[in-house]
Design an enzyme around this catalytic site. Structure first.
Site, PDB file in Angstrom:
ATOM      1  N   GLN A 161      -4.990  -0.390  -0.264  1.00 20.77           N
ATOM      2  CA  GLN A 161      -3.840  -1.117   0.290  1.00 20.77           C
ATOM      3  C   GLN A 161      -3.008  -1.731  -0.857  1.00 20.77           C
ATOM      4  O   GLN A 161      -3.017  -1.186  -1.948  1.00 20.77           O
ATOM      5  CB  GLN A 161      -4.298  -2.172   1.301  1.00 20.77           C
ATOM      6  CG  GLN A 161      -4.815  -1.567   2.586  1.00 20.77           C
ATOM      7  CD  GLN A 161      -6.322  -1.635   2.736  1.00 20.77           C
ATOM      8  OE1 GLN A 161      -6.997  -2.339   2.024  1.00 20.77           O
ATOM      9  NE2 GLN A 161      -6.855  -0.892   3.670  1.00 20.77           N
ATOM     10  N   GLY A 201      -6.076   5.096   2.707  1.00 13.42           N
ATOM     11  CA  GLY A 201      -6.093   6.538   2.475  1.00 13.42           C
ATOM     12  C   GLY A 201      -5.387   6.876   1.190  1.00 13.42           C
ATOM     13  O   GLY A 201      -4.282   6.410   0.957  1.00 13.42           O
ATOM     14  N   HIS A 202      -6.047   7.624   0.339  1.00 15.22           N
ATOM     15  CA  HIS A 202      -5.406   8.084  -0.894  1.00 15.22           C
ATOM     16  C   HIS A 202      -5.246   9.594  -0.798  1.00 15.22           C
ATOM     17  O   HIS A 202      -6.168  10.285  -0.384  1.00 15.22           O
ATOM     18  CB  HIS A 202      -6.297   7.835  -2.101  1.00 15.22           C
ATOM     19  CG  HIS A 202      -6.404   6.403  -2.482  1.00 15.22           C
ATOM     20  ND1 HIS A 202      -5.343   5.548  -2.472  1.00 15.22           N
ATOM     21  CD2 HIS A 202      -7.454   5.700  -2.929  1.00 15.22           C
ATOM     22  CE1 HIS A 202      -5.749   4.364  -2.881  1.00 15.22           C
ATOM     23  NE2 HIS A 202      -7.027   4.420  -3.153  1.00 15.22           N
ATOM     24  N   GLY A 251       0.832  -1.199   0.000  1.00 16.59           N
ATOM     25  CA  GLY A 251       0.000   0.000   0.000  1.00 16.59           C
ATOM     26  C   GLY A 251       0.868   1.252   0.000  1.00 16.59           C
ATOM     27  O   GLY A 251       2.110   1.162   0.044  1.00 16.59           O
ATOM     28  N   ASP A 252       0.221   2.412  -0.093  1.00 18.98           N
ATOM     29  CA  ASP A 252       0.910   3.712  -0.104  1.00 18.98           C
ATOM     30  C   ASP A 252       1.853   3.849  -1.293  1.00 18.98           C
ATOM     31  O   ASP A 252       2.869   4.535  -1.222  1.00 18.98           O
ATOM     32  CB  ASP A 252       1.690   3.945   1.215  1.00 18.98           C
ATOM     33  CG  ASP A 252       0.831   3.698   2.426  1.00 18.98           C
ATOM     34  OD1 ASP A 252      -0.316   4.162   2.425  1.00 18.98           O
ATOM     35  OD2 ASP A 252       1.286   3.020   3.372  1.00 18.98           O
ATOM     36  N   LYS A 281      -1.225   5.146  -5.391  1.00 18.41           N
ATOM     37  CA  LYS A 281      -2.326   4.722  -6.273  1.00 18.41           C
ATOM     38  C   LYS A 281      -3.310   5.861  -6.522  1.00 18.41           C
ATOM     39  O   LYS A 281      -3.825   5.998  -7.624  1.00 18.41           O
ATOM     40  CB  LYS A 281      -3.095   3.536  -5.662  1.00 18.41           C
ATOM     41  CG  LYS A 281      -2.292   2.269  -5.555  1.00 18.41           C
ATOM     42  CD  LYS A 281      -3.089   1.177  -4.899  1.00 18.41           C
ATOM     43  CE  LYS A 281      -3.473   1.477  -3.473  1.00 18.41           C
ATOM     44  NZ  LYS A 281      -2.346   1.635  -2.541  1.00 18.41           N
TER      45      LYS A 281
HETATM   46  P1  GDP Z   1      -1.886   5.555  -2.023  1.00 19.82           P
HETATM   47  O1  GDP Z   1      -2.656   5.102  -0.830  1.00 19.82           O
HETATM   48  O2  GDP Z   1      -1.274   4.417  -2.760  1.00 19.82           O
HETATM   49  O3  GDP Z   1      -2.669   6.490  -2.899  1.00 19.82           O
HETATM   50  O4  GDP Z   1      -0.668   6.388  -1.497  1.00 19.82           O
HETATM   51  P2  GDP Z   1      -0.638   7.616  -0.483  1.00 19.82           P
HETATM   52  O5  GDP Z   1      -1.712   8.572  -0.800  1.00 19.82           O
HETATM   53  O6  GDP Z   1      -0.556   7.155   0.928  1.00 19.82           O
HETATM   54  O7  GDP Z   1       0.777   8.203  -0.796  1.00 19.82           O
HETATM   55  C1  GDP Z   1       0.998   8.863  -1.875  1.00 19.82           C
HETATM   56  C2  GDP Z   1       1.618  10.194  -1.481  1.00 19.82           C
HETATM   57  O8  GDP Z   1       2.670  10.429  -2.338  1.00 19.82           O
HETATM   58  C3  GDP Z   1       0.637  11.340  -1.687  1.00 19.82           C
HETATM   59  O9  GDP Z   1       0.935  12.378  -0.781  1.00 19.82           O
HETATM   60  C4  GDP Z   1       0.921  11.785  -3.097  1.00 19.82           C
HETATM   61  O10 GDP Z   1       0.611  13.136  -3.342  1.00 19.82           O
HETATM   62  C5  GDP Z   1       2.408  11.548  -3.169  1.00 19.82           C
HETATM   63  N1  GDP Z   1       2.885  11.151  -4.486  1.00 19.82           N
HETATM   64  C6  GDP Z   1       2.278  10.356  -5.408  1.00 19.82           C
HETATM   65  N2  GDP Z   1       3.086  10.182  -6.470  1.00 19.82           N
HETATM   66  C7  GDP Z   1       4.220  10.883  -6.196  1.00 19.82           C
HETATM   67  C8  GDP Z   1       5.451  11.069  -6.895  1.00 19.82           C
HETATM   68  O11 GDP Z   1       5.672  10.553  -7.979  1.00 19.82           O
HETATM   69  N3  GDP Z   1       6.399  11.817  -6.265  1.00 19.82           N
HETATM   70  C9  GDP Z   1       6.213  12.407  -5.058  1.00 19.82           C
HETATM   71  N4  GDP Z   1       7.205  13.109  -4.541  1.00 19.82           N
HETATM   72  N5  GDP Z   1       5.059  12.246  -4.368  1.00 19.82           N
HETATM   73  C10 GDP Z   1       4.090  11.501  -4.934  1.00 19.82           C
END
Ligand code: GDP
Length: 430
Positions: free
Chosen positions: A225, A40-41, A12-13, A16
């Protein structure tokens, strides 16, 4: 029209939310198939940042309609809060969001049970009651969204649950946080109010999605996740309580498996994990602290610092197999700028022998040592790069090595949190 599934290839994280947002602009439906408000996204649009836990991030685009499928568990008060939050920020939701009438309802006692059972401490859960809500579902005693709309039936179901909770607390020799009869009356009143407000959103989403398929509309299924938190295929018991892998999109939404023909696997350019459980490519504390800060690796749901490590290719190969990934997206590549030497974990070593696949036994996995391959890093920041040819040679070598090992096509790189910060990977680069 084939259905697209977006799935995390790690724990996860992986970013996505941003990639679903990127893909959502061209689709008619975005559907969430499992999990609850424990995921959480984060999606950044200009200067605005949206953190979504239940509502699919497709809601942030004007076109797609969004579905929360019966494979998810829904806390109605949390859902209402999230809807109100979106509406207050100018995002229209009514008529665009549909929650399956078959989705299971998460109630306050699920959070109590999580603490009572000590499950929150053992496997590092988000303490949102998601595990006990799935337990009720599998034990065939859960309450579903459709029952919220039937007050007499709901009252009967709450009575049954209060008796179960009474027995569980008595067996543990503990007192419930609130007298149970008063709690039941309070839940009934709260749920009646919420049912009134949520009525327009509760729908037969299976029929809805099949009608959409028949009309040839594009459906994007959003996994929460990641692969290794899957209750069957992850690092059990340090997993979540649902099927996070791509197959979950079939039974969590009622879509036929044969319709899931495009699977987009999201992998971060390094690895992170929240909570307990084996993490073969984990970095030692000081290096982890530095990478965590660079990548802002703190939980979107809990704010907890994430454990950090190098990219694990053993895990990635397995994720590609399990999900049938047809195209890969590598995120957060920009975070690695300025690190002189990077590492990739190419195999595990266990009892003196190298093993190319992860063991099923989590205790054995915990004893595996990483086999490293060192790869040159690069200095230049990548956030402004939009063309593959403009990446530093070392960054191209890094991602091409990953693609070679993953055994599937790498299609897109993400180099920043902004919507525009993506770099398509041309086919000819391979
Ligand atoms: P998810 O649950 O898979 O959507 O992931 P999260 O939301 O927990 O984590 C993604 C975090 O990384 C968010 O704050 C996004 O804005 C940031 N993010 C996504 N892609 C990138 C990237 O390519 N580079 C950087 N620096 N941040 C990113």
């Amino acid at each position: 029209m084939p259905v697209t599934v977006v799935v995390g290839c790690q724990w996860g994280d992986e970013g996505k939310g941003k990639i679903v947002d990127h893909l959502a602009k061209g689709v008619d439906w975005v559907a969430r198939y499992q999990g609850g408000a424990n995921a959480g996204h984060t999606v950044v649009i200009g200067r605005r940042s949206f953190v979504l836990h239940l509502v699919p991030s497709g809601i942030l685009h004007p076109r797609p309609r969004c579905v929360i499928g019966h494979g998810a568990v829904v806390d109605p008060s949390y859902l209402m809060e999230e809807i109100d939050g979106l509406v207050s920020r100018g995002i229209p939701v009514e008529g665009r969001l549909f929650v399956s009438e078959g989705a299971h309802v998460l109630l306050p006692y699920h959070r109590w049970l999580e603490t009572l059972e000590g499950q929150d401490v053992r496997v590092g859960t988000t303490k949102r009651g998601v595990g006990p809500a799935y337990t009720d579902k599998i034990s065939r005693v859960g309450i579903r969204m459709l029952e919220l709309l039937q007050p007499v039936r709901l009252r009967r179901r709450l009575d049954e649950h209060v008796e179960r909770v009474r027995v569980l607390f008595a067996a543990a020799g503990q007192t419930p946080p609130q007298p149970l009869d008063a709690a039941r009356d309070e839940w009934q009143a709260t749920l009646s109010g919420l049912a009134h407000r949520l009525r327009p959103y509760i729908a037969d989403t299976v029929t809805m999605l099949h009608e959409a398929l028949a009309r040839g509309e594009k459906i994007l299924c959003e996994g929460a996740q990641g692969t290794f938190l899957d209750v069957d295929l992850g690092t059990y018991p340090f997993v979540t309580s649902s099927t996070t892998t791509a197959g979950g999109a079939s039974f969590g939404l009622g879509l036929p498996p044969s319709s899931l023909r495009r699977v987009v696997g999201i992998c971060k350019a390094y690895a992170t994990r929240v909570g307990e459980g084996p993490f073969t490519s984990e970095l030692p504390r000081e290096e982890a602290d530095a990478l965590r800060e660079r990548g802002s690796e703190f939980g979107a749901t809990t704010g907890r610092p994430r454990r950090v490590g190098w990219l694990d290719l053993v895990q990635l190969r397995r994720a590609v197999q399990l999900n049938g990934v047809t195209e890969l997206v590598l995120t957060k590549l920009d975070v690695l700028s300025g690190i002189p030497q990077l590492r990739l974990c190419t195999a595990y070593r266990s009892n003196g022998a190298a093993r190319p696949h992860p063991p099923v036994d989590t205790e054995e996995l915990a004893s595996c040592q990483p086999v490293w391959e060192d790869v040159a890093g690069w200095e230049a920041p990548l956030t402004g790069v939009r063309r593959y040819a403009d990446l530093p040679g070392e960054a191209r070598s890094y991602v091409e090595r990953i693609e070679q090992e993953a055994g599937t096509r790498l299609k897109l790189l993400s180099v920043g949190s902004a919507r525009s910060a993506v770099v398509p990977v041309p086919t000819r680069s391979r």
